[in-house]
Scaffold this motif. Structure first.
Motif, short mmCIF file in Angstrom:
data_model
loop_
_atom_site.label_atom_id
_atom_site.label_comp_id
_atom_site.label_asym_id
_atom_site.label_seq_id
_atom_site.Cartn_x
_atom_site.Cartn_y
_atom_site.Cartn_z
N UNK A 330 1.28 -1.46 0.23
CA UNK A 330 0.10 -0.18 0.16
C UNK A 330 1.26 1.16 0.06
N UNK A 331 1.67 1.41 0.84
CA UNK A 331 2.51 2.34 0.94
C UNK A 331 3.73 3.15 0.09
N UNK A 332 4.14 1.93 -0.77
CA UNK A 332 4.72 2.11 -1.99
C UNK A 332 4.48 1.89 -3.96
N UNK A 333 2.68 1.49 -2.99
CA UNK A 333 1.86 2.20 -4.58
C UNK A 333 1.71 3.53 -4.41
N UNK A 334 1.21 4.63 -2.92
CA UNK A 334 1.19 5.82 -3.06
C UNK A 334 2.35 6.15 -3.18
N UNK A 335 3.57 5.95 -2.98
CA UNK A 335 4.53 6.48 -2.81
C UNK A 335 4.67 7.01 -4.69
N UNK A 336 4.72 5.41 -5.34
CA UNK A 336 4.86 5.52 -6.96
C UNK A 336 3.91 6.32 -7.82
N UNK A 337 3.05 6.25 -7.01
CA UNK A 337 1.37 7.61 -7.82
C UNK A 337 1.70 9.16 -6.85
N UNK A 338 2.93 9.37 -6.21
CA UNK A 338 2.65 10.35 -5.64
C UNK A 338 4.75 11.23 -6.16
N UNK A 339 5.80 10.27 -6.18
CA UNK A 339 6.49 10.52 -6.39
C UNK A 339 7.50 10.54 -8.04
N UNK A 340 6.74 9.15 -8.62
CA UNK A 340 6.85 7.90 -9.95
C UNK A 340 7.59 7.33 -10.08
#
Length: 420
Positions: A330-340
């Motif tokens: 969940x955290x790394x999926x959110x990070x990808x969406x936020x930071x690329x």
């Protein structure tokens, strides 16, 4: 960013689990003690996050979710990612440091030697969750010191108006360059910063060269493979690109980027950090893994950013738990969406959010098969001598063997001085 893979998933699993069983916090190995640890929750944990706005936004959002889950408040403090070690050296002994810190994996060795971070323990199922190269990057001297968040690597970036599809092999790419290069008009089929070993490594690896010998997860820094037969063949190959004037001598990243943005170059080797700038210049950008060279899939150096538990924390169990949470799906999926940033988890690399994005998937595929830059302090002594070696060959001042013998001699002298 100047930053060997184990042969099989089974091997990395066996070695890593063996390491973790011997060196990790004992509380995690004992269920009863783990429950006791949960009963002793701190009111607050502190994490130092890179001060870039998008990174802080993501981690602050995840901090709220972690508090909802555990009742522990997480204070997120923005600290330059390349200055956190220095700050922890000063603040840690005074109980002013963070519980969790972050920096690129090539700094792990120095941090471990200084006693700034500690080995961690993770569950067996989590070992399988990460890309094996990224997980390997988190180890130093056979011990796991952190969990990976994201990986990055160079890949083949091409102008779709000048190259309809990427070549099937690197040899085909060179033939394309020969047919589409006119130095007098500053037009090139292919360019890259050749006098930079970070970019050259995949060629050396393809021919059998290596930096330091990897002996079961430990780097033997006395065994340097940069002037072996394979490395000499690699340097001969790189030298031929200069001799045939496919790549100008002394080429720097700014020139490569400038020519590509002007539409004068069909393809370059670069990382995801360059894409937005290219697109802003009006280039229709395509990204793909570097095509096979010498019959082998290129293994580029990868850089991995991870999270680590401070050696000064008084909350070892919960700091480790926070690291687990922030590197979860969940955290790394959110990070990808936020930071690329390309996630380090295999389940996300196969997720449509990555697979369906041509550019992201191109970098992700390349990074997934990459080789972590050695994270031993000795690696710092490699860059300049190897850059000089390529420069000597590019100018025709030395043969590949002469240049590499000289570079290795210089590296060994630097390492001897470093030990004193």
């Amino acid at each position: 960013m100047k930053w060997r893979i184990w042969g099989s998933i089974a091997m990395i699993f066996l070695l890593t689990v063996g390491v973790l069983a011997g060196c990790g916090p004992q509380r995690d190995a004992d269920p009863d003690k783990k429950e006791a640890g949960k009963e002793e929750k701190p009111e607050q944990l502190v994490i130092w996050e890179n001060k870039e706005a998008r990174h802080l936004k993501h981690t602050e959002r995840m901090a709220e979710k972690y508090e909802e889950k555990t009742g522990i408040q997480v204070k997120v403090v923005g600290v330059d990612i390349l200055k956190q070690q220095e700050k922890l050296t000063l603040d840690g002994p005074n109980n002013k440091g963070a519980d969790v810190v972050t920096w690129p994996h090539d700094r792990i060795g120095e941090a471990a030697i200084k006693g700034l971070i500690q080995p961690i323990d993770v569950e067996e199922d989590r070992i399988h969750a990460y890309n094996k190269s990224a997980l390997r990057a988190m180890q130093y001297d056979g011990k796991l010191y952190g969990l990976p968040r994201n990986t990055e690597s160079i890949a083949l970036i091409y102008n779709k108006d000048r190259m309809k599809e990427p070549p099937k092999t690197f040899e085909e790419l060179i033939r394309f360059a020969e047919e589409n290069t006119d130095p007098a008009k500053e037009k090139y089929g292919f360019l890259y910063e050749g006098e930079n070993f970070y970019h050259d490594f995949f060629v050396f690896h393809a021919f059998g060269g290596y930096v330091f010998k990897d002996e079961g997860g430990r780097m033997n820094t006395e065994d340097i493979g940069l002037n072996n037969e394979g490395s000499i063949q690699a340097m001969e190959t790189i030298g031929s690109w200069y001799k045939d004037q496919l790549i100008p001598r002394g080429l720097k990243a700014d020139t490569v980027n400038g020519l590509f943005k002007e539409g004068k170059v069909a393809a370059v080797l670069n990382g995801p950090w360059a894409v937005k700038d290219y697109e802003d210049a009006g280039i229709d950008v395509g990204v793909s893994p570097i095509p096979p060279i010498n019959g082998k899939d290129p293994k580029t150096f990868i850089g991995v950013k991870g999270l680590y538990v401070s050696a000064y924390t008084r909350n070892e169990y919960w700091a480790t738990d926070l690291v687990r949470f922030l590197t979860g799906k969940e955290a790394l999926q959110d990070r990808f969406k936020t930071t690329g940033e390309i996630p380090s988890r295999t389940d996300l690399l196969e997720h449509p959010i990555v697979k369906d994005d041509e550019q992201v998937n191109g970098f992700a595929e390349q990074a997934a098969s990459g080789v972590p830059m050695p994270n031993v302090p000795e690696m710092s002594q490699v860059w300049d001598p190897m850059a000089d070696a390529v420069s000597f060959v590019a100018k025709g001042e030395q043969t590949p063997k002469e240049a590499l013998d000289g570079a290795v001699k210089q590296i060994k002298e630097k390492l001897q001085t470093q030990k004193q």
